[in-house]
Write an enzyme that holds these catalytic residues in place. Structure first.
Site, PDB file in Angstrom:
ATOM      1  N   CYS A 159      58.287  -4.796  25.536  1.00 56.37           N
ATOM      2  CA  CYS A 159      57.843  -4.602  24.162  1.00 56.37           C
ATOM      3  C   CYS A 159      58.966  -4.025  23.303  1.00 56.37           C
ATOM      4  O   CYS A 159      59.193  -2.811  23.286  1.00 56.37           O
ATOM      5  CB  CYS A 159      56.626  -3.679  24.127  1.00 56.37           C
ATOM      6  SG  CYS A 159      56.093  -3.315  22.467  1.00 56.37           S
ATOM      7  N   CYS A 162      57.836  -1.452  20.728  1.00 55.40           N
ATOM      8  CA  CYS A 162      57.521  -0.111  21.238  1.00 55.40           C
ATOM      9  C   CYS A 162      58.805   0.643  21.597  1.00 55.40           C
ATOM     10  O   CYS A 162      58.911   1.831  21.352  1.00 55.40           O
ATOM     11  CB  CYS A 162      56.674  -0.175  22.510  1.00 55.40           C
ATOM     12  SG  CYS A 162      55.385  -1.391  22.476  1.00 55.40           S
ATOM     13  N   ASP A 163      59.748  -0.048  22.209  1.00 55.27           N
ATOM     14  CA  ASP A 163      60.870   0.646  22.841  1.00 55.27           C
ATOM     15  C   ASP A 163      62.237   0.391  22.212  1.00 55.27           C
ATOM     16  O   ASP A 163      63.208   1.061  22.567  1.00 55.27           O
ATOM     17  CB  ASP A 163      60.923   0.268  24.337  1.00 55.27           C
ATOM     18  CG  ASP A 163      59.623   0.631  25.036  1.00 55.27           C
ATOM     19  OD1 ASP A 163      59.023   1.663  24.663  1.00 55.27           O
ATOM     20  OD2 ASP A 163      59.196  -0.102  25.935  1.00 55.27           O
TER      21      ASP A 163
END
Ligand code: NDP
Length: 339
Positions: A159, A162-163
């Protein structure tokens, strides 16, 4: 004297009542499993049809859109909207209309043609549902190489949204050539120094628009005919060994983050004993409807759709599932009443 010397009869009644309430099955008219655009839209329609839907959100409340960035292709948002925000709005709308949205995960099911259907939540709460709408979506696929597994969470991620932030200003790589990989590569290119795209064939699978976007981004380097041999690093990602599958040559590149964007698998394992699935595990629905192979069980969204897999198509099929469920239940009640 009862077996509980310090308790009055009334207290025992209350305790027993609480015990039976938590251990006896709950009966619902419409149970929705999953909380992406399909599940929430089904909840909105089922609530408006007075089916008092109960929706269990699953492991990733909001579904895959909560790990995406800008959604630019959902009608009604001329400026685009962030995926998580959109799911929050879906959720609020469902709650306002009376849907009972709960945190919890369906862990097993027992489906019978015509029902009622049994669904176990979190392994301990039994729900008996007159209709079930499955909207469990799909989950990210991994390459399956040991170094990817070993460094998962230590530089390996599925992701970018997200990261990606953890690697701002640094070099990263992303594997995949579909729309997701292109979307994530574009996102990473905005915050990272350089993005390597590892594409296993000599062409993209993504739409032309997405492909052109990555091709025209100066800090994205596309490595065609390339496969990931190994993610390098002891405790954190330090590099990637990439193999050219035409020449056989390998090359090490220094990166800090490695993103996998190679597609998804439908979240349908718990249904496989009871429902017809296709060879890839997608739930088979009757063409033009959301009816599954078991009467009273309906399916919407990515768990049954490997063709379109869009938020808007998932939402559309969520609407269809609620309408199908409501009509099926009304017809059933009418036929029972006429006996
Ligand atoms: P796709 O299945 O479309 O693409 C998966 C990609 O990963 C393919 O390019 C495939 O390569 C590659 N791949 C698969 N396995 C491996 C492997 N082991 N090693 C290397 N590469 C591998 O998945 P997406 O998640 O990209 O997209 C899913 C659906 O969602 C699509 O319909 C897409 O259009 C849609 N989508 C739409 C978006 C939008 O419109 N904004 C955004 C994101 C997704 P190969 O091509 O060689 O098979």
């Amino acid at each position: 004297m009862n077996g509980f010397p310090f308790l009055q009869c009334q207290q025992i009644d209350v305790i027993l009542y609480a015990y039976f309430m938590s251990h006896s099955p709950e009966h619902v008219e419409c149970l929705i499993i999953g909380s992406g655009p399909a599940g929430f839209t089904a909840a909105i329609y089922a609530a408006r049809a007075d089916m008092k839907p109960v929706l269990y959100e699953g492991m990733q409340p909001g579904g895959q859109l909560t790990i995406t960035t800008d959604v630019e292709n959902y009608p009604g948002y001329p400026e685009g909207i962030m995926g998580p925000e959109m799911m929050d709005l879906f959720r609020k709308q469902a709650v306002r209309l009376g849907a009972d949205i709960r945190f919890g995960m369906a862990t097993s099911v027992e489906f019978t043609p015509g029902g009622p259907q049994k669904v176990m939540v979190d392994g301990m709460k039994e729900i008996i549902a007159e209709t079930v709408i499955i909207a469990t979506g799909a989950s990210a696929r991994w390459l399956g190489i040991p170094s990817e597994q070993r460094l998962n969470g230590s530089g390996v991620s599925a992701c970018a949204v997200c990261d990606g932030f953890f690697y701002r200003g640094q070099d990263v790589a992303i594997v995949g050539a579909g729309d997701t990989a292109c979307e994530e590569a574009s996102y990473l290119a905005k915050i990272c120094n350089k993005v390597y795209m590892i594409v296993r064939r000599d062409e993209f699978r993504a739409s032309k628009a997405m492909q052109h976007r990555v091709e025209n981004t100066p800090n994205i380097e596309i490595l065609y005919n390339s496969e990931t041999d190994e993610v390098l690093g002891d405790t954190v990602v330090e590099g990637l060994r990439v193999k050219n599958n035409v020449t056989g040559a390998t090359r090490d590149i220094a990166i800090k983050g490695f993103f996998v964007a190679i597609g998804h698998d439908p979240n349908t394992k718990i249904f496989k004993e009871f429902l017809e699935l296709d060879e890839q595990g997608y739930i088979v629905t009757r063409p033009g409807s959301t009816y599954t192979s078991v009467e009273g069980v309906f399916c919407a969204g990515d768990a049954q759709d490997k063709m379109y897999r869009q938020a808007v198509t998932a939402a559309g099929s969520g609407c269809m599932a609620a309408l199908d469920a409501e009509r099926w239940l009304s017809a059933r009640k009418a036929s029972v009443a006429s006996i």
